[in-house]
Design a protein around this motif. Structure first.
Motif, PDB file in Angstrom:
ATOM      1  N   MET A  94       0.844  -1.183   0.000  1.00  0.00           N
ATOM      2  CA  MET A  94       0.000   0.000   0.000  1.00  0.00           C
ATOM      3  C   MET A  94       0.883   1.239   0.000  1.00  0.00           C
ATOM      4  SD  MET A  94      -3.031   0.964   2.619  1.00  0.00           S
ATOM      5  CE  MET A  94      -2.362   2.128   3.761  1.00  0.00           C
ATOM      6  N   SER A  95       0.715   2.056  -0.975  1.00  0.00           N
ATOM      7  CA  SER A  95       1.526   3.251  -1.132  1.00  0.00           C
ATOM      8  C   SER A  95       1.021   4.360  -0.211  1.00  0.00           C
ATOM      9  CB  SER A  95       1.462   3.597  -2.606  1.00  0.00           C
ATOM     10  OG  SER A  95       1.545   4.900  -2.878  1.00  0.00           O
ATOM     11  N   MET A  96       1.948   5.171   0.298  1.00  0.00           N
ATOM     12  CA  MET A  96       1.582   6.247   1.219  1.00  0.00           C
ATOM     13  C   MET A  96       1.951   7.593   0.631  1.00  0.00           C
ATOM     14  SD  MET A  96       4.660   7.669   2.544  1.00  0.00           S
ATOM     15  CE  MET A  96       4.158   8.386   4.056  1.00  0.00           C
ATOM     16  N   GLU A  97       1.382   8.655   1.239  1.00  0.00           N
ATOM     17  CA  GLU A  97       1.766  10.006   0.851  1.00  0.00           C
ATOM     18  C   GLU A  97       1.672  10.930   2.051  1.00  0.00           C
ATOM     19  OE1 GLU A  97       0.920  13.557  -2.387  1.00  0.00           O
ATOM     20  OE2 GLU A  97      -0.005  11.603  -2.665  1.00  0.00           O
ATOM     21  N   LEU A  98       2.735  11.676   2.271  1.00  0.00           N
ATOM     22  CA  LEU A  98       2.786  12.724   3.284  1.00  0.00           C
ATOM     23  C   LEU A  98       3.135  14.006   2.550  1.00  0.00           C
ATOM     24  CD1 LEU A  98       3.019  13.726   6.304  1.00  0.00           C
ATOM     25  CD2 LEU A  98       5.464  13.260   6.072  1.00  0.00           C
ATOM     26  N   GLU A  99       2.339  15.033   2.749  1.00  0.00           N
ATOM     27  CA  GLU A  99       2.581  16.313   2.082  1.00  0.00           C
ATOM     28  C   GLU A  99       2.539  17.410   3.132  1.00  0.00           C
ATOM     29  OE1 GLU A  99       1.144  17.952  -2.148  1.00  0.00           O
ATOM     30  OE2 GLU A  99      -0.477  17.766  -0.696  1.00  0.00           O
ATOM     31  N   LEU A 100       3.603  18.210   3.191  1.00  0.00           N
ATOM     32  CA  LEU A 100       3.695  19.322   4.128  1.00  0.00           C
ATOM     33  C   LEU A 100       3.867  20.617   3.356  1.00  0.00           C
ATOM     34  CD1 LEU A 100       6.228  17.802   6.692  1.00  0.00           C
ATOM     35  CD2 LEU A 100       3.764  17.963   6.955  1.00  0.00           C
ATOM     36  N   LYS A 101       3.095  21.614   3.751  1.00  0.00           N
ATOM     37  CA  LYS A 101       3.192  22.934   3.122  1.00  0.00           C
ATOM     38  C   LYS A 101       3.552  23.955   4.188  1.00  0.00           C
ATOM     39  CE  LYS A 101      -0.303  21.625  -0.240  1.00  0.00           C
ATOM     40  NZ  LYS A 101      -1.620  21.883  -0.789  1.00  0.00           N
ATOM     41  N   ASN A 102       4.043  25.104   3.759  1.00  0.00           N
ATOM     42  CA  ASN A 102       4.422  26.191   4.665  1.00  0.00           C
ATOM     43  C   ASN A 102       5.517  25.785   5.639  1.00  0.00           C
ATOM     44  OD1 ASN A 102       2.447  27.934   3.513  1.00  0.00           O
ATOM     45  ND2 ASN A 102       0.912  26.847   4.708  1.00  0.00           N
ATOM     46  N   VAL A 103       6.441  24.951   5.158  1.00  0.00           N
ATOM     47  CA  VAL A 103       7.615  24.557   5.929  1.00  0.00           C
ATOM     48  C   VAL A 103       8.659  25.652   5.727  1.00  0.00           C
ATOM     49  CG1 VAL A 103       9.321  22.706   6.219  1.00  0.00           C
ATOM     50  CG2 VAL A 103       7.035  22.168   5.416  1.00  0.00           C
ATOM     51  N   ASP A 104       9.665  25.709   6.571  1.00  0.00           N
ATOM     52  CA  ASP A 104      10.711  26.726   6.430  1.00  0.00           C
ATOM     53  C   ASP A 104      12.078  26.070   6.611  1.00  0.00           C
ATOM     54  OD1 ASP A 104      11.928  29.214   6.139  1.00  0.00           O
ATOM     55  OD2 ASP A 104      11.731  29.715   8.261  1.00  0.00           O
ATOM     56  N   PRO A 109      22.674  19.338  -7.438  1.00  0.00           N
ATOM     57  CA  PRO A 109      22.743  20.804  -7.354  1.00  0.00           C
ATOM     58  C   PRO A 109      21.370  21.440  -7.137  1.00  0.00           C
ATOM     59  CG  PRO A 109      22.981  20.080  -9.628  1.00  0.00           C
ATOM     60  CD  PRO A 109      22.969  18.835  -8.782  1.00  0.00           C
ATOM     61  N   ASN A 110      21.376  22.544  -6.415  1.00  0.00           N
ATOM     62  CA  ASN A 110      20.178  23.366  -6.245  1.00  0.00           C
ATOM     63  C   ASN A 110      20.091  24.241  -7.499  1.00  0.00           C
ATOM     64  OD1 ASN A 110      18.091  25.029  -5.411  1.00  0.00           O
ATOM     65  ND2 ASN A 110      19.040  25.590  -3.469  1.00  0.00           N
ATOM     66  N   ARG A 111      19.530  23.684  -8.563  1.00  0.00           N
ATOM     67  CA  ARG A 111      19.586  24.286  -9.899  1.00  0.00           C
ATOM     68  C   ARG A 111      18.968  25.669  -9.971  1.00  0.00           C
ATOM     69  NH1 ARG A 111      17.705  18.877 -13.247  1.00  0.00           N
ATOM     70  NH2 ARG A 111      19.750  17.892 -13.351  1.00  0.00           N
ATOM     71  N   ASP A 112      17.876  25.879  -9.264  1.00  0.00           N
ATOM     72  CA  ASP A 112      17.200  27.178  -9.328  1.00  0.00           C
ATOM     73  C   ASP A 112      17.580  28.103  -8.172  1.00  0.00           C
ATOM     74  OD1 ASP A 112      15.896  26.596 -11.699  1.00  0.00           O
ATOM     75  OD2 ASP A 112      14.175  25.699 -10.673  1.00  0.00           O
ATOM     76  N   GLY A 113      18.542  27.672  -7.353  1.00  0.00           N
ATOM     77  CA  GLY A 113      18.983  28.509  -6.242  1.00  0.00           C
ATOM     78  C   GLY A 113      17.886  28.779  -5.219  1.00  0.00           C
ATOM     79  N   MET A 114      16.995  27.819  -5.022  1.00  0.00           N
ATOM     80  CA  MET A 114      15.904  27.976  -4.062  1.00  0.00           C
ATOM     81  C   MET A 114      16.501  28.070  -2.658  1.00  0.00           C
ATOM     82  SD  MET A 114      12.426  25.649  -3.968  1.00  0.00           S
ATOM     83  CE  MET A 114      12.133  25.743  -5.738  1.00  0.00           C
ATOM     84  N   ASP A 115      16.321  29.210  -1.981  1.00  0.00           N
ATOM     85  CA  ASP A 115      16.956  29.376  -0.674  1.00  0.00           C
ATOM     86  C   ASP A 115      16.044  29.000   0.495  1.00  0.00           C
ATOM     87  OD1 ASP A 115      15.339  31.560  -1.130  1.00  0.00           O
ATOM     88  OD2 ASP A 115      16.777  33.043  -0.425  1.00  0.00           O
ATOM     89  N   VAL A 116      14.745  28.856   0.256  1.00  0.00           N
ATOM     90  CA  VAL A 116      13.814  28.399   1.285  1.00  0.00           C
ATOM     91  C   VAL A 116      12.980  27.262   0.704  1.00  0.00           C
ATOM     92  CG1 VAL A 116      11.870  29.003   2.771  1.00  0.00           C
ATOM     93  CG2 VAL A 116      13.666  30.687   2.353  1.00  0.00           C
ATOM     94  N   ILE A 117      12.992  26.143   1.401  1.00  0.00           N
ATOM     95  CA  ILE A 117      12.150  25.001   1.013  1.00  0.00           C
ATOM     96  C   ILE A 117      10.880  25.098   1.850  1.00  0.00           C
ATOM     97  CG2 ILE A 117      11.930  22.479   1.013  1.00  0.00           C
ATOM     98  CD1 ILE A 117      14.038  23.581  -1.003  1.00  0.00           C
ATOM     99  N   SER A 118       9.742  25.260   1.183  1.00  0.00           N
ATOM    100  CA  SER A 118       8.478  25.405   1.912  1.00  0.00           C
ATOM    101  C   SER A 118       7.531  24.228   1.684  1.00  0.00           C
ATOM    102  CB  SER A 118       7.787  26.712   1.514  1.00  0.00           C
ATOM    103  OG  SER A 118       7.586  26.763   0.114  1.00  0.00           O
ATOM    104  N   TYR A 119       7.960  23.250   0.870  1.00  0.00           N
ATOM    105  CA  TYR A 119       7.108  22.125   0.503  1.00  0.00           C
ATOM    106  C   TYR A 119       7.904  20.826   0.599  1.00  0.00           C
ATOM    107  CZ  TYR A 119       4.193  19.169  -2.562  1.00  0.00           C
ATOM    108  OH  TYR A 119       3.424  18.170  -3.081  1.00  0.00           O
ATOM    109  N   ILE A 120       7.326  19.843   1.286  1.00  0.00           N
ATOM    110  CA  ILE A 120       7.943  18.519   1.399  1.00  0.00           C
ATOM    111  C   ILE A 120       6.872  17.482   1.082  1.00  0.00           C
ATOM    112  CG2 ILE A 120       9.040  16.826   2.924  1.00  0.00           C
ATOM    113  CD1 ILE A 120       9.963  19.208   4.664  1.00  0.00           C
ATOM    114  N   ARG A 121       7.223  16.511   0.250  1.00  0.00           N
ATOM    115  CA  ARG A 121       6.304  15.407  -0.031  1.00  0.00           C
ATOM    116  C   ARG A 121       7.098  14.107  -0.029  1.00  0.00           C
ATOM    117  NH1 ARG A 121       3.314  15.998  -5.463  1.00  0.00           N
ATOM    118  NH2 ARG A 121       5.416  15.645  -6.228  1.00  0.00           N
ATOM    119  N   VAL A 122       6.548  13.105   0.664  1.00  0.00           N
ATOM    120  CA  VAL A 122       7.107  11.756   0.657  1.00  0.00           C
ATOM    121  C   VAL A 122       5.970  10.854   0.213  1.00  0.00           C
ATOM    122  CG1 VAL A 122       8.201   9.936   2.018  1.00  0.00           C
ATOM    123  CG2 VAL A 122       8.579  12.334   2.630  1.00  0.00           C
TER     124      VAL A 122
END
Length: 135
Positions: free
Chosen positions: A1-11, A110-123
């Motif tokens: 069974m596949s799972m999904e965790l999604e977090l928004k507004n992370v810093d 590499p951080n190709r787009d130079g994103m300095d804040v990660i606000s989204y995580i999904r597993v």
């Protein structure tokens, strides 16, 4: 069974780490860990595959900008095994992402787009998450 965790507004910023523990399912095809701004803008897409048509068991890293995938980086040495308990550590260094795997292997992307804040995580995928820690 596949799972999904999604977090928004992370810093998450340079110097932060994301530590995941879990079990890779016995019949796993793939799972993914995504870090970025949202589902269409990913600085890191880490995607272990256990039955890739081209390379068999492979680690794939990529990025996505405005919904468009970049060029894949493929690591042919995939130490992750179906049915095993694993700890994966993702490190943000600013211009690079480092993914530390259970056998001591480290994948850099590499951080190709130079994103300095990660606000989204999904597993998601064929992975049973047992521990999730940001430090």
């Amino acid at each position: 069974m596949s799972m999904e965790l999604e977090l928004k507004n992370v810093d998450l910023r340079a110097g932060d780490q994301l530590k995941l523990k879990g079990t890779i399912l016995h019949d796993a095809q793939r799972f993914q860990i995504d870090l970025g701004f949202d589902a269409d803008d990913l600085a890191l897409h880490f995607n272990p595959r256990f039955h890739d048509d081209a390379d068999g068991a492979v680690l794939v890293c990529n990025s996505k900008t405005a919904g468009c995938w970049g060029d894949e980086k493929r690591e042919l040495h995939n130490p992750l095994q179906r049915g095993s308990d694993v700890k994966i550590v993702l490190k943000l260094t600013g211009d690079m992402f480092e993914v530390e795997l259970p056998d001591g292997q480290e994948v850099q992307f590499p951080n190709r787009d130079g994103m300095d804040v990660i606000s989204y995580i999904r597993v998601r995928g064929d992975f049973k998450l047992t521990s999730f820690k940001i430090c």
